[in-house]
Design a protein around this motif. Structure first.
Motif, mmCIF file in Angstrom:
data_model
loop_
_atom_site.group_PDB
_atom_site.id
_atom_site.type_symbol
_atom_site.label_atom_id
_atom_site.label_comp_id
_atom_site.label_asym_id
_atom_site.label_seq_id
_atom_site.Cartn_x
_atom_site.Cartn_y
_atom_site.Cartn_z
ATOM 1 N N GLU A 119 0.826 -1.212 0.000
ATOM 2 C CA GLU A 119 0.000 0.000 0.000
ATOM 3 C C GLU A 119 0.862 1.265 0.000
ATOM 4 N N ARG A 120 1.986 1.225 0.695
ATOM 5 C CA ARG A 120 2.881 2.387 0.767
ATOM 6 C C ARG A 120 3.419 2.735 -0.623
ATOM 7 N N SER B 285 0.397 13.043 -8.510
ATOM 8 C CA SER B 285 -0.367 14.268 -8.212
ATOM 9 C C SER B 285 0.529 15.492 -8.251
ATOM 10 N N ALA C 187 0.927 7.513 -6.185
ATOM 11 C CA ALA C 187 -0.195 8.447 -6.358
ATOM 12 C C ALA C 187 0.212 9.865 -5.954
ATOM 13 N N ASN C 188 0.946 9.997 -4.864
ATOM 14 C CA ASN C 188 1.399 11.319 -4.433
ATOM 15 C C ASN C 188 2.348 11.944 -5.447
ATOM 16 N N ALA D 143 1.997 2.130 -3.484
ATOM 17 C CA ALA D 143 0.876 2.683 -4.239
ATOM 18 C C ALA D 143 0.614 4.123 -3.835
ATOM 19 N N SER D 144 0.652 4.389 -2.547
ATOM 20 C CA SER D 144 0.427 5.741 -2.046
ATOM 21 C C SER D 144 1.515 6.700 -2.523
ATOM 22 N N ASP D 145 2.771 6.266 -2.462
ATOM 23 C CA ASP D 145 3.877 7.106 -2.939
ATOM 24 C C ASP D 145 3.733 7.414 -4.420
#
Length: 81
Positions: free
Chosen positions: A61-62, A72, A68-69, A64-66
């Motif tokens: 998940e980390r 963005s 996406a950030n 994926a989050s990185d």
């Protein structure tokens, strides 16, 4: 002078297009005219066109989050120009 443009699409695509334009309060002709106008104004597609690549799943998940950030932040930077 006004000219007529024509193309062929399969039945399912045509029906979905008709239904969507109706929901938007547009005729199919209006939607096509809007697309042509935007295409000409942008000097190309009025949206990103890319080849879809095979994507590998994120490890966690980390990751994926990185991703996406970072994406963005790049998009914001591109808009600010």
């Amino acid at each position: 002078m006004v000219v007529q443009l024509a193309t062929r699409v399969d039945d399912d695509q045509a029906e979905e297009f008709r239904e969507t334009t109706k929901k938007l309060g547009l005729s199919t002709a209006d939607a096509l005219r809007m697309f042509v106008s935007s295409f000409n104004e942008y000097q190309g597609f009025p949206y990103q066109v890319r080849v879809r690549q095979v994507a590998e799943p994120f490890e966690n998940e980390r990751e994926a989050s990185d991703f996406a950030n970072d994406l963005s932040m790049r998009m914001i930077a591109d808009e600010e120009g």
